[in-house]
Design a protein around this motif. Structure first.
Motif, PDB file in Angstrom:
ATOM      1  N   GLY A 197     -14.806   4.279  -7.931  1.00  0.00           N
ATOM      2  CA  GLY A 197     -15.728   4.066  -9.045  1.00  0.00           C
ATOM      3  C   GLY A 197     -15.011   4.115 -10.389  1.00  0.00           C
ATOM      4  O   GLY A 197     -15.452   3.511 -11.370  1.00  0.00           O
ATOM      5  N   GLN A 198     -13.879   4.823 -10.437  1.00  0.00           N
ATOM      6  CA  GLN A 198     -13.090   4.911 -11.666  1.00  0.00           C
ATOM      7  C   GLN A 198     -12.152   3.722 -11.835  1.00  0.00           C
ATOM      8  O   GLN A 198     -11.720   3.422 -12.944  1.00  0.00           O
ATOM      9  N   ASN A 199     -11.837   3.067 -10.709  1.00  0.00           N
ATOM     10  CA  ASN A 199     -10.952   1.895 -10.759  1.00  0.00           C
ATOM     11  C   ASN A 199     -11.306   0.993  -9.582  1.00  0.00           C
ATOM     12  O   ASN A 199     -11.013   1.309  -8.430  1.00  0.00           O
ATOM     13  N   VAL A 200     -11.926  -0.145  -9.864  1.00  0.00           N
ATOM     14  CA  VAL A 200     -12.383  -1.041  -8.792  1.00  0.00           C
ATOM     15  C   VAL A 200     -11.225  -1.592  -7.965  1.00  0.00           C
ATOM     16  O   VAL A 200     -11.428  -2.029  -6.820  1.00  0.00           O
ATOM     17  N   ASN A 201     -10.021  -1.551  -8.491  1.00  0.00           N
ATOM     18  CA  ASN A 201      -8.864  -2.023  -7.726  1.00  0.00           C
ATOM     19  C   ASN A 201      -8.529  -1.106  -6.546  1.00  0.00           C
ATOM     20  O   ASN A 201      -7.760  -1.481  -5.664  1.00  0.00           O
ATOM     21  N   TYR A 202      -9.120   0.090  -6.566  1.00  0.00           N
ATOM     22  CA  TYR A 202      -8.873   1.040  -5.487  1.00  0.00           C
ATOM     23  C   TYR A 202      -9.896   0.930  -4.356  1.00  0.00           C
ATOM     24  O   TYR A 202      -9.842   1.703  -3.392  1.00  0.00           O
ATOM     25  N   THR A 203     -10.820  -0.022  -4.472  1.00  0.00           N
ATOM     26  CA  THR A 203     -11.905  -0.114  -3.485  1.00  0.00           C
ATOM     27  C   THR A 203     -11.382  -0.338  -2.068  1.00  0.00           C
ATOM     28  O   THR A 203     -11.698   0.417  -1.143  1.00  0.00           O
ATOM     29  N   ILE A 204     -10.570  -1.381  -1.885  1.00  0.00           N
ATOM     30  CA  ILE A 204     -10.041  -1.674  -0.549  1.00  0.00           C
ATOM     31  C   ILE A 204      -9.136  -0.553  -0.043  1.00  0.00           C
ATOM     32  O   ILE A 204      -9.273  -0.118   1.111  1.00  0.00           O
TER      33      ILE A 204
END
Length: 217
Positions: free
Chosen positions: A181-188
């Motif tokens: 939620g703090q960085n969408v690049n960390y979703t996967i």
């Protein structure tokens, strides 16, 4: 690739592991109590005590046909309206224990029913009381047959802890949600980490069940 490296920083991994600890803690406590309660309920339903077994059966069927999410909502949001206030972890444990106890009760009732009737008759003819025959002869045989479905139910319980994110239980999934939620690049990367961590816990349960099953047989 850089997203994975950044996502799996020491701070994030430590945060994930704290969430995993809560998941394991809630799961272990719920498994412990649900196994005891589920066994008692399963036996109570099997022995067919007049009125009592019918009432127990109705309660079990009622709970089994309710979604776990509804039970979580009830324990955390509804109980305070009647003066019972629970923090997130106790509310989660109670909800999951109630739900899993009902599921296990049916498994245990079926397992007891699978033991040949002659076993009980033989035990009784040798002077055992009904309680002694049930605890010393019938249940040990029944549990051997029930190991796979019981472990499958425990694995489902571990995965179902993720539903408690709805009441903000600080478990594994909720911690992962906070990170991506703090960085969408960390979703996967977080989804990959969740898959691996849940797999490790549940695979360990599966291996333990195979070891126990092998030793008992």
């Amino acid at each position: 690739m850089q997203n994975f490296i950044n996502a799996y920083s020491a701070v994030n991994l430590s945060y994930l592991l704290r969430g995993l600890w809560v998941t394991v803690e809630v799961s272990v406590v719920s498994i412990f109590f649900s196994f005891i309660i589920g066994t008692l309920l399963g036996v109570a339903r099997y022995v067919k005590i007049k009125y009592f077994s019918a009432i127990v059966g109705f309660i079990i069927d009622l709970i089994r046909n309710l979604p776990l999410l509804l039970i979580l909502f009830f324990t955390y949001f509804a109980l305070p309206n009647i003066g019972i206030r629970l923090s997130v972890i106790p509310a989660s444990i109670i909800a999951m224990t109630v739900f899993e106890s009902a599921m296990l009760a049916e498994i245990i009732r079926s397992g007891i029913g699978a033991v040949p009737v002659g076993q009980m008759e033989a035990a009784r003819s040798n002077g055992m009381t009904y309680t002694q025959a049930m605890t010393q002869i019938i249940l040990p045989q029944a549990f051997k047959k029930m190991i796979p479905p019981i472990v499958s139910q425990f694995i489902s319980l571990v995965k179902d802890t993720s539903l408690a994110t709805i009441i903000l239980l600080p478990e594994l999934t909720q911690h992962a949600q906070i990170i991506y939620g703090q960085n969408v690049n960390y979703t996967i990367p977080m989804f990959v980490a969740l898959a691996l961590l849940y797999f490790v816990v549940n695979y360990a349960l599966s291996v333990a069940s195979h070891v126990i099953d092998h030793k008992l047989n």
